[in-house]
Design a protein around this motif. Structure first.
Motif, short mmCIF file in Angstrom:
data_model
loop_
_atom_site.label_atom_id
_atom_site.label_comp_id
_atom_site.label_asym_id
_atom_site.label_seq_id
_atom_site.Cartn_x
_atom_site.Cartn_y
_atom_site.Cartn_z
N LEU A 174 0.83 -1.21 0.00
CA LEU A 174 0.00 0.00 0.00
C LEU A 174 0.86 1.25 0.00
O LEU A 174 0.55 2.23 -0.70
CB LEU A 174 -0.93 -0.02 1.22
CG LEU A 174 -2.04 -1.07 1.20
CD1 LEU A 174 -2.84 -1.02 2.50
CD2 LEU A 174 -2.96 -0.86 0.00
N ALA A 175 1.95 1.23 0.77
CA ALA A 175 2.85 2.39 0.79
C ALA A 175 3.49 2.60 -0.58
O ALA A 175 3.62 3.74 -1.05
CB ALA A 175 3.91 2.20 1.87
N LEU A 183 3.72 5.61 -5.67
CA LEU A 183 3.64 5.65 -7.13
C LEU A 183 2.50 6.58 -7.59
O LEU A 183 2.67 7.38 -8.53
CB LEU A 183 3.41 4.24 -7.67
CG LEU A 183 3.31 4.11 -9.20
CD1 LEU A 183 4.61 4.56 -9.86
CD2 LEU A 183 3.01 2.66 -9.58
N ALA A 184 1.34 6.50 -6.91
CA ALA A 184 0.22 7.36 -7.28
C ALA A 184 0.56 8.83 -7.05
O ALA A 184 0.24 9.69 -7.88
CB ALA A 184 -1.02 6.97 -6.47
N VAL A 225 0.65 11.88 -9.87
CA VAL A 225 -0.12 13.12 -9.71
C VAL A 225 0.79 14.34 -9.79
O VAL A 225 0.49 15.33 -10.46
CB VAL A 225 -0.90 13.09 -8.38
CG1 VAL A 225 -1.54 14.45 -8.10
CG2 VAL A 225 -1.98 12.02 -8.44
N LEU A 226 1.91 14.29 -9.09
CA LEU A 226 2.84 15.43 -9.10
C LEU A 226 3.41 15.67 -10.49
O LEU A 226 3.62 16.82 -10.90
CB LEU A 226 3.96 15.20 -8.09
CG LEU A 226 3.57 15.26 -6.60
CD1 LEU A 226 4.75 14.94 -5.72
CD2 LEU A 226 3.00 16.64 -6.27
N THR A 227 3.66 14.59 -11.22
CA THR A 227 4.20 14.73 -12.56
C THR A 227 3.18 15.39 -13.48
O THR A 227 3.52 16.26 -14.31
CB THR A 227 4.60 13.36 -13.13
OG1 THR A 227 5.57 12.77 -12.26
CG2 THR A 227 5.19 13.50 -14.52
N VAL A 228 1.90 15.00 -13.36
CA VAL A 228 0.86 15.57 -14.20
C VAL A 228 0.60 17.04 -13.85
O VAL A 228 0.44 17.90 -14.73
CB VAL A 228 -0.44 14.75 -14.07
CG1 VAL A 228 -1.59 15.44 -14.79
CG2 VAL A 228 -0.24 13.35 -14.62
N VAL A 229 0.61 17.34 -12.53
CA VAL A 229 0.28 18.69 -12.09
C VAL A 229 1.45 19.67 -12.26
O VAL A 229 1.30 20.76 -12.80
CB VAL A 229 -0.19 18.68 -10.62
CG1 VAL A 229 -0.40 20.10 -10.11
CG2 VAL A 229 -1.47 17.86 -10.49
N LEU A 249 9.27 15.64 -9.02
CA LEU A 249 9.70 14.36 -8.46
C LEU A 249 10.96 14.49 -7.60
O LEU A 249 11.25 13.61 -6.78
CB LEU A 249 9.97 13.35 -9.59
CG LEU A 249 8.76 12.95 -10.44
CD1 LEU A 249 9.18 12.00 -11.54
CD2 LEU A 249 7.69 12.29 -9.56
N SER A 250 11.71 15.57 -7.80
CA SER A 250 12.93 15.74 -7.01
C SER A 250 12.61 15.86 -5.52
O SER A 250 13.43 15.48 -4.67
CB SER A 250 13.69 16.98 -7.49
OG SER A 250 12.87 18.14 -7.35
#
Length: 546
Positions: A260-261, A266-267, A271-275, A281-282
């Motif tokens: 789950l972690a 990964l989720a 989300v951060l990559t899309v937004v 990601l750094s």
């Protein structure tokens, strides 16, 4: 001092204790297999630190004048010199490394400039493990690890040796540790094997019980020859299929939390990559080590318990396991100090159980000494109720009750009800254990102390009373107010604890006194030959019923 007598031969302190002709050498490639990581790291460091210098030389006029062929020959020559130095070191290390087995201990010496000699006393041997790392398996070689009582750093590990030599050496050490003696063949030169009849007394697996008064070989004969003990036959009791192991891992609370972690990480990354784009990601780089640690723990348990097999032989319980690195552990009789059977919540519908043990030499279940890459305290990674009971019976011969099945059923499934000899905790402990107080109970039978615990993850710990080293009754301020106490049976360090929490204070003191009396009465524990007979007869009965 004058005289015509011959001067006494000088004996170095590091070689004292073992006759010179009893030392045996490891395989010639052992130094390379032992040091290949260090050699590879050294070569990598040399190349990395001199990469700029090499680039400058290759682009210089000197290199252009001599041509690429000459430069390549120089590089190859440098590598050959490095390999020659490594080969010389390996040869010297091999010449200075040897081992020996005597009637008292297993000896190991090594070192080129600074020599060292270690030994493991046979009367303190807890188990003998054969470990085959991935690189060693390519050559058919492995290491031997002798686990002894004495804490971290007291275990002895050496190799590499061929599998056949490892098996014979393991049989020899376990036979000597069990009190058997090998009669050497004086006519045989050192290193030659004696006939199997050299072992005084046959093993139960061959149809007879070994004699505890087997004849010992004379010191003179032992100094002249080394006999070979026949490798004891074994009977496989249970195996763990890879599919069941994977399913049990996926249903384990720790693995579920790790998955789950990882999915949440990964989720969040997606989300951060899309937004915010890839640069976001750094900020998550700090969480990568935690994810890698969780993944390595899951992989380590899978690889370490892969192809798990338990067998019984006259010299003890044999455990084989491993995926990339295989190990074969042999636990002599009477070396296990406590057993725990546990059942996580999601395993109940499938009727699965896990069995772990505590034994001297494996403090906390750490296998770092043996290098097996798996916990050495696992007796059954996952199995049925029948397999769990069989694993318990292997190491605890007598539960001290008239109806063992009912006793185990109450210990594994009971909650709250009075079912002698289990006595549950009183309602006064409810304020301290609001969730688990109904499951907690303790039982002292004629031979074991059993502690029942756990609501989500059910646990039953069984400790033979003869393993008692000391007993303690402790009370905190809240426990004193409620008339409760903790009872702890002190045994060797390990993953299984004989600790009953929040017992009525009067009952805890009564149990402590009875434990001391029972422990004194049962100090004369089961001799190894009786263990061998008991297991052999039971396994034969199982074979006839099958």
């Amino acid at each position: 001092m004058s005289g015509g007598g011959r001067a006494p031969e000088r004996v170095r302190a590091v070689d004292a204790g073992v006759p010179a002709d009893q030392w045996r050498r490891v395989h010639p490639v052992s130094p390379v297999l032992n040091a290949w990581k260090a050699l590879a790291a050294l070569l990598a460091v040399i190349v990395y630190q001199n990469a700029d210098l090499v680039a400058d030389v290759l682009s210089s006029s000197w290199a252009r004048e001599r041509g690429a062929g000459v430069v390549a020959l120089i590089v190859v020559a440098g590598l050959i010199v490095f390999l020659l130095i490594a080969a010389a070191y390996s040869w010297l290390a091999w010449r200075s490394t040897s081992y020996a087995v005597t009637d008292e201990a297993v000896w190991y010496r090594s070192g080129i400039l600074f020599r060292s000699q270690r030994h493991a006393r046979l009367d303190r041997v807890q188990s003998v493990d054969m470990v085959h790392p991935l690189l060693g398996r390519l050559f058919g070689l492995g290491r031997l690890s002798v686990e002894v009582a004495g804490g971290a750093g007291s275990n002895l590990s050496f190799g590499y040796l061929s599998t056949s030599v490892l098996e014979e050496l393991r049989a020899e050490i376990l036979a000597l540790a069990a009190g058997l003696r090998v009669a050497s063949q004086g006519s045989e030169p050192p290193g030659r094997a004696a006939e199997p009849s050299a072992l005084q007394g046959s093993s139960p697996a061959r149809g007879a019980a070994p004699s505890p008064t087997a004849a010992a070989s004379s010191p003179a004969a032992g100094a002249q020859a080394q006999a070979r003990v026949p490798v004891a036959q074994e009977r496989v009791l249970y195996t763990v299929a890879p599919g069941r192991l994977v399913a049990s891992l996926l249903l384990s609370p720790g693995v579920i939390a790790a998955l789950l972690a990882a999915l949440g990480f990964l989720a969040l990354a997606v989300v951060l990559t899309v937004v915010s784009g890839p640069r976001a990601l750094s900020g998550m780089a700090g969480a990568v080590p935690a994810v890698l640690v969780a993944a390595s723990m899951v992989w380590g348990r899978f690889a370490g318990e892969f192809n798990f097999q338990a067998a019984v032989s006259p010299d003890g319980i044999r455990i084989r396991r491993g995926l990339t690195e295989t190990s074969a552990q042999t636990i002599p009789p009477r070396r296990v100090h406590a057993v725990r059977i546990e059942q996580p919540l999601l395993w109940r519908r499938r009727g699965w159980y896990r069995v772990t043990i505590s034994q001297a030499g494996y403090a906390g279940g750490d296998d770092s000494q043996s290098g097996s890459g798996a916990r050495g305290d696992v007796l059954l990674p996952v199995g049925s109720r029948e397999q769990a009971e069989l694993a318990l019976w292997l190491v605890v011969r007598d539960l001290g009750v008239e109806d063992p099945q009912a006793f185990l059923a109450d210990g594994l499934e009971g909650a709250g009800e009075q079912a002698s000899p289990f006595v549950p905790n009183s309602r006064s402990s409810r304020s301290l254990d609001p969730w688990v107080w109904r499951r907690r109970a303790v039982a002292l039978t004629a031979s074991v102390l059993a502690v029942r615990d756990g609501r989500i993850n059910r646990r039953l710990s069984v400790t033979p009373v003869e393993r008692l080293q000391s007993v303690g009754v402790t009370q905190g301020p809240l426990e004193r107010r409620l008339g409760l106490a903790d009872l702890e049976m002190h045994i060797v360090p390990g993953g299984v604890h004989a600790h009953a929490h929040h017992v009525d204070a009067d009952r805890a003191r009564d149990l402590a006194g009875r434990l001391l009396v029972l422990a004194r009465e049962r100090r004369a524990a089961e001799p190894p030959e009786k263990w061998m007979l008991r297991v052999h007869r039971a396994v034969e009965d199982m074979g006839e019923q099958a």
